[in-house]
Motif scaffolding. Sequence first.
Motif, PDB file in Angstrom:
ATOM      1  N   GLY A 201       8.659 -12.172   3.569  1.00  0.00           N
ATOM      2  CA  GLY A 201       7.618 -11.185   3.862  1.00  0.00           C
ATOM      3  C   GLY A 201       8.112 -10.104   4.806  1.00  0.00           C
ATOM      4  N   MET A 202       8.806 -10.492   5.866  1.00  0.00           N
ATOM      5  CA  MET A 202       9.326  -9.525   6.831  1.00  0.00           C
ATOM      6  C   MET A 202      10.406  -8.645   6.206  1.00  0.00           C
ATOM      7  SD  MET A 202       7.499  -9.788   9.436  1.00  0.00           S
ATOM      8  CE  MET A 202       8.434  -8.613  10.439  1.00  0.00           C
ATOM      9  N   SER A 203      11.187  -9.200   5.294  1.00  0.00           N
ATOM     10  CA  SER A 203      12.210  -8.419   4.595  1.00  0.00           C
ATOM     11  C   SER A 203      11.571  -7.296   3.788  1.00  0.00           C
ATOM     12  CB  SER A 203      13.025  -9.313   3.662  1.00  0.00           C
ATOM     13  OG  SER A 203      13.678 -10.326   4.374  1.00  0.00           O
ATOM     14  N   GLY A 204      10.474  -7.628   3.134  1.00  0.00           N
ATOM     15  CA  GLY A 204       9.762  -6.619   2.356  1.00  0.00           C
ATOM     16  C   GLY A 204       9.198  -5.516   3.222  1.00  0.00           C
ATOM     17  N   ILE A 205       8.640  -5.872   4.370  1.00  0.00           N
ATOM     18  CA  ILE A 205       8.063  -4.875   5.279  1.00  0.00           C
ATOM     19  C   ILE A 205       9.139  -3.932   5.808  1.00  0.00           C
ATOM     20  CG2 ILE A 205       7.037  -4.592   7.566  1.00  0.00           C
ATOM     21  CD1 ILE A 205       5.235  -6.962   6.929  1.00  0.00           C
ATOM     22  N   VAL A 206      10.256  -4.493   6.272  1.00  0.00           N
ATOM     23  CA  VAL A 206      11.355  -3.671   6.794  1.00  0.00           C
ATOM     24  C   VAL A 206      11.902  -2.755   5.701  1.00  0.00           C
ATOM     25  CG1 VAL A 206      13.723  -3.722   7.686  1.00  0.00           C
ATOM     26  CG2 VAL A 206      12.013  -5.301   8.596  1.00  0.00           C
ATOM     27  N   SER A 207      12.038  -3.298   4.504  1.00  0.00           N
ATOM     28  CA  SER A 207      12.558  -2.528   3.380  1.00  0.00           C
ATOM     29  C   SER A 207      11.687  -1.309   3.088  1.00  0.00           C
ATOM     30  CB  SER A 207      12.641  -3.427   2.138  1.00  0.00           C
ATOM     31  OG  SER A 207      12.992  -2.681   0.998  1.00  0.00           O
ATOM     32  N   TRP A 208      10.375  -1.497   3.049  1.00  0.00           N
ATOM     33  CA  TRP A 208       9.474  -0.384   2.755  1.00  0.00           C
ATOM     34  C   TRP A 208       9.416   0.623   3.890  1.00  0.00           C
ATOM     35  CZ3 TRP A 208       7.740   1.567  -1.481  1.00  0.00           C
ATOM     36  CH2 TRP A 208       7.597   0.778  -2.622  1.00  0.00           C
ATOM     37  N   LEU A 209       9.386   0.156   5.119  1.00  0.00           N
ATOM     38  CA  LEU A 209       9.328   1.076   6.249  1.00  0.00           C
ATOM     39  C   LEU A 209      10.562   1.976   6.315  1.00  0.00           C
ATOM     40  CD1 LEU A 209       7.899  -1.207   9.105  1.00  0.00           C
ATOM     41  CD2 LEU A 209       6.754   0.738   8.003  1.00  0.00           C
ATOM     42  N   ARG A 253       0.815   8.215   3.566  1.00  0.00           N
ATOM     43  CA  ARG A 253      -0.344   7.938   2.719  1.00  0.00           C
ATOM     44  C   ARG A 253      -0.063   6.727   1.835  1.00  0.00           C
ATOM     45  NH1 ARG A 253      -3.157  12.501  -0.965  1.00  0.00           N
ATOM     46  NH2 ARG A 253      -3.846  13.227   1.069  1.00  0.00           N
ATOM     47  N   GLY A 254      -0.981   5.760   1.874  1.00  0.00           N
ATOM     48  CA  GLY A 254      -0.822   4.539   1.076  1.00  0.00           C
ATOM     49  C   GLY A 254       0.029   3.480   1.759  1.00  0.00           C
ATOM     50  N   LEU A 255       0.478   3.762   2.995  1.00  0.00           N
ATOM     51  CA  LEU A 255       1.365   2.819   3.683  1.00  0.00           C
ATOM     52  C   LEU A 255       0.681   1.493   3.986  1.00  0.00           C
ATOM     53  CD1 LEU A 255       4.097   2.238   5.008  1.00  0.00           C
ATOM     54  CD2 LEU A 255       3.253   3.302   7.107  1.00  0.00           C
ATOM     55  N   THR A 256      -0.602   1.551   4.344  1.00  0.00           N
ATOM     56  CA  THR A 256      -1.327   0.316   4.673  1.00  0.00           C
ATOM     57  C   THR A 256      -1.346  -0.638   3.485  1.00  0.00           C
ATOM     58  OG1 THR A 256      -2.755   1.488   6.242  1.00  0.00           O
ATOM     59  CG2 THR A 256      -3.512  -0.659   5.457  1.00  0.00           C
ATOM     60  N   SER A 257      -1.702  -0.130   2.298  1.00  0.00           N
ATOM     61  CA  SER A 257      -1.741  -0.989   1.117  1.00  0.00           C
ATOM     62  C   SER A 257      -0.346  -1.467   0.741  1.00  0.00           C
ATOM     63  CB  SER A 257      -2.378  -0.254  -0.073  1.00  0.00           C
ATOM     64  OG  SER A 257      -1.617   0.883  -0.426  1.00  0.00           O
ATOM     65  N   THR A 258       0.661  -0.623   1.004  1.00  0.00           N
ATOM     66  CA  THR A 258       2.040  -1.003   0.698  1.00  0.00           C
ATOM     67  C   THR A 258       2.492  -2.168   1.558  1.00  0.00           C
ATOM     68  OG1 THR A 258       2.597   1.256   0.051  1.00  0.00           O
ATOM     69  CG2 THR A 258       4.434  -0.198   0.619  1.00  0.00           C
ATOM     70  N   LEU A 259       2.197  -2.109   2.859  1.00  0.00           N
ATOM     71  CA  LEU A 259       2.603  -3.182   3.768  1.00  0.00           C
ATOM     72  C   LEU A 259       1.787  -4.452   3.521  1.00  0.00           C
ATOM     73  CD1 LEU A 259       3.201  -1.242   7.119  1.00  0.00           C
ATOM     74  CD2 LEU A 259       4.842  -1.854   5.320  1.00  0.00           C
ATOM     75  N   LEU A 260       0.504  -4.276   3.188  1.00  0.00           N
ATOM     76  CA  LEU A 260      -0.321  -5.435   2.838  1.00  0.00           C
ATOM     77  C   LEU A 260       0.244  -6.122   1.601  1.00  0.00           C
ATOM     78  CD1 LEU A 260      -3.958  -4.073   3.341  1.00  0.00           C
ATOM     79  CD2 LEU A 260      -2.836  -5.870   4.674  1.00  0.00           C
ATOM     80  N   ARG A 261       0.804  -5.315   0.700  1.00  0.00           N
ATOM     81  CA  ARG A 261       1.410  -5.842  -0.524  1.00  0.00           C
ATOM     82  C   ARG A 261       2.790  -6.420  -0.251  1.00  0.00           C
ATOM     83  NH1 ARG A 261       5.231  -3.185  -3.677  1.00  0.00           N
ATOM     84  NH2 ARG A 261       5.422  -3.908  -5.835  1.00  0.00           N
ATOM     85  N   ALA A 262       3.557  -5.744   0.607  1.00  0.00           N
ATOM     86  CA  ALA A 262       4.962  -6.110   0.815  1.00  0.00           C
ATOM     87  C   ALA A 262       5.132  -7.541   1.305  1.00  0.00           C
ATOM     88  CB  ALA A 262       5.616  -5.139   1.805  1.00  0.00           C
ATOM     89  N   PHE A 263       4.297  -7.954   2.245  1.00  0.00           N
ATOM     90  CA  PHE A 263       4.488  -9.291   2.816  1.00  0.00           C
ATOM     91  C   PHE A 263       4.252 -10.400   1.790  1.00  0.00           C
ATOM     92  CE2 PHE A 263       3.909 -13.101   5.208  1.00  0.00           C
ATOM     93  CZ  PHE A 263       4.779 -12.972   6.282  1.00  0.00           C
ATOM     94  N   PRO A 264       3.075 -10.465   1.155  1.00  0.00           N
ATOM     95  CA  PRO A 264       2.864 -11.576   0.203  1.00  0.00           C
ATOM     96  C   PRO A 264       3.777 -11.498  -1.020  1.00  0.00           C
ATOM     97  CG  PRO A 264       1.038 -10.022   0.109  1.00  0.00           C
ATOM     98  CD  PRO A 264       1.863  -9.645   1.291  1.00  0.00           C
ATOM     99  N   VAL A 265       4.067 -10.297  -1.499  1.00  0.00           N
ATOM    100  CA  VAL A 265       4.913 -10.159  -2.686  1.00  0.00           C
ATOM    101  C   VAL A 265       6.305 -10.712  -2.431  1.00  0.00           C
ATOM    102  CG1 VAL A 265       6.169  -8.486  -4.107  1.00  0.00           C
ATOM    103  CG2 VAL A 265       3.735  -8.214  -3.746  1.00  0.00           C
ATOM    104  N   ASN A 266       6.926 -10.268  -1.352  1.00  0.00           N
ATOM    105  CA  ASN A 266       8.295 -10.689  -1.071  1.00  0.00           C
ATOM    106  C   ASN A 266       8.371 -12.113  -0.531  1.00  0.00           C
ATOM    107  OD1 ASN A 266      10.012  -8.182  -1.640  1.00  0.00           O
ATOM    108  ND2 ASN A 266       8.330  -7.377  -0.417  1.00  0.00           N
ATOM    109  N   ALA A 267       7.293 -12.539   0.127  1.00  0.00           N
ATOM    110  CA  ALA A 267       7.226 -13.946   0.529  1.00  0.00           C
ATOM    111  C   ALA A 267       7.201 -14.825  -0.724  1.00  0.00           C
ATOM    112  CB  ALA A 267       5.976 -14.189   1.372  1.00  0.00           C
TER     113      ALA A 267
END
Length: 301
Positions: A201-209, A253-267
């Motif tokens: 999950g953290m990998s996905g968040i860092v990747s998107w940011l 724009r859309g960052l909140t939904s992206t981060l909400l998605r990034a954690f569960p998806v990559n986890a």
Amino acid sequence: MALDFLAGCVGGAAGVLVGHPFDTVKVRLQVQNVEKPLYRGTFHCFQSIIKQESAFGLYKGIGSPMMGLTFINALVFGVQGNTIRALGKDTPLNQFLAGSAAGAIQCVICCPMELAKTRMQLQGTGEYKLKTKNYKNSLDCLIKIYRKEGLRGINRGMVSTFIRETPSFGFYFLTYDCMTRYLGCEAEDSYVIPKLLFSGGMSGIVSWLSTYPVDVIKSRLQADGVGGVTQYNGILDCFRKSYNEEGWKVFTRGLTSTLLRAFPVNAATFATVTVFLMYMRSEDNLQECEPGPVIQQPSSL
């Protein structure tokens, strides 16, 4: 290689199913008209889509990422693993370089796939039942774009996709590698699943940011021309016009939904891949609890 390939497909499918609704919201927010916005924010967008288009509206365009899943995972797994071996040492820098190489090469499939996904996600915005349907499915979408615009149309947004994916995948694999080493993900650890979920999950968040503003530009370029109106002449023109009209906030724009998605998806993706490999590989070869894209074993890839 076949085992890692299969594990990646299973893990990727899990990630797509978990995360596609968030991706639909992200795209809608990124490309909506600033003068006449349909959505006030992430949660309002979720509510509006479900109310106006049903829950299935959140899964518009899912066929495209599912179709490209097999090929993308094959490229990512193969390139990342072989690059690490070619570099000769499993170091943080080499993890970043190998991930970047994998990200760069998979753009060939990722770009057309995301183009179809974006067009499908925008089709019938705000309609419960589509009155007019330009595209039957993702494949039909790509065929129609090709007939109208040729190969250039199919590869719309390729440069911005390359700029986004190359460093993004580098940070993705680097973060996961560092997290699993720090948390001590051993196969016999009773808390290995929560550790894997958190690391992924953290990998996905860092990747998107790391490259999110570029993703906004990519989405706008790929959505450009829908409805017959073309606004942008390229990346720099899109950047300039977006900034002049909406300021720096447009690039979040859309960052909140992206981060909400990034954690569960990559986890889900990393945990599924790892658990799959844990059961499929012999215990003698599986020393560390990391999935195929990251570990280097003589028997893999």
